[in-house]
Design an enzyme around this catalytic site. Structure first.
Site, PDB file in Angstrom:
ATOM      1  N   ASP A   1      -9.137  -0.919   7.294  1.00  0.00           N
ATOM      2  CA  ASP A   1     -10.115   0.642   8.102  1.00  0.00           C
ATOM      3  C   ASP A   1     -10.416  -0.225   9.604  1.00  0.00           C
ATOM      4  OD1 ASP A   1      -9.229   2.794   7.100  1.00  0.00           O
ATOM      5  OD2 ASP A   1     -11.625   2.321   6.081  1.00  0.00           O
TER       6      ASP A   1
ATOM      7  N   ARG B   1      -6.318   0.634  -4.652  1.00  0.00           N
ATOM      8  CA  ARG B   1      -5.310   0.447  -3.515  1.00  0.00           C
ATOM      9  C   ARG B   1      -5.118  -0.500  -3.984  1.00  0.00           C
ATOM     10  NH1 ARG B   1      -8.587   3.959   0.881  1.00  0.00           N
ATOM     11  NH2 ARG B   1      -8.251   5.290  -1.090  1.00  0.00           N
TER      12      ARG B   1
ATOM     13  N   ARG C   1       0.583  -1.254   0.037  1.00  0.00           N
ATOM     14  CA  ARG C   1      -0.392   0.082  -0.222  1.00  0.00           C
ATOM     15  C   ARG C   1       1.216   1.264   0.046  1.00  0.00           C
ATOM     16  NH1 ARG C   1      -5.487   2.204   2.375  1.00  0.00           N
ATOM     17  NH2 ARG C   1      -4.911   4.147   1.396  1.00  0.00           N
TER      18      ARG C   1
END
Length: 175
Positions: free
Chosen positions: A115, A110, A101
């Site tokens: 998250d 990406r 990333r």
């Protein structure tokens, strides 16, 4: 907090062992072999000493948010961890980097995005981390897979369950 208290206030059926917290994460990828990347990232997380992946949603194809780019592959997972929230978030960022990333543009394409969405019923707002994730309740690409594995988890601020929130969102673009 006892296991019963944790379960009754947040994560429903997936109760963590004593001394651990249950967390929800959302994963996405739209570059490379996204399905393989998401599966490998979850396997990597599950292999870490302070994290156990206890539930995984199916993989969903979703329309991108932001600049023109390929569709995403998204999923959610529930974790048990002994790590505090900031340490867990830093570990998630380290796994993103391990998978290549690179942060270039907001909402851009990406290889891997992870998250931290929910950490028990914990709330916090710091420059580094906000819990619950500040926009997850508006995002079908998080709510649909999360409702598959934690429909009864109650948003600690809004008071609505994930199942209620997914019922209120626009699910077009999710397949």
């Amino acid at each position: 907090m006892s296991e019963g208290e944790q379960g009754s206030r947040g994560a429903g059926e997936v109760l963590p062992p004593s001394g651990q917290s249950v967390c929800a994460i959302a994963l996405g990828s739209n570059l490379g072999d996204s399905e393989a990347i998401l599966t490998a990232a979850l396997d990597t997380l599950d292999g870490l000493p302070d994290i156990t992946v206890v539930a995984r949603s199916r993989l969903y194809k979703t329309a991108p948010v932001g600049p023109p780019q390929p569709d995403y592959c998204n999923c959610c997972a529930l974790l048990h961890t002994t790590m505090p929230p900031l340490a867990l978030m830093r570990q998630l960022l380290a796994v993103e980097q391990q998978f290549g990333r690179v942060r270039r543009e907001r909402w851009g394409p990406r290889l891997l995005d992870i998250d931290l969405v929910l950490y028990g019923d914990f709330t916090m707002e710091t420059p580094e981390l906000t819990l619950p994730h500040p926009r997850f309740h508006e995002r079908a690409f998080v709510l649909v897979p999360l409702s598959e594995i934690a429909p009864d988890w109650r948003h600690p601020i809004l008071g609505k369950t994930v199942g209620e929130l997914v019922g209120e969102c626009d699910r077009s673009g999710i397949r």
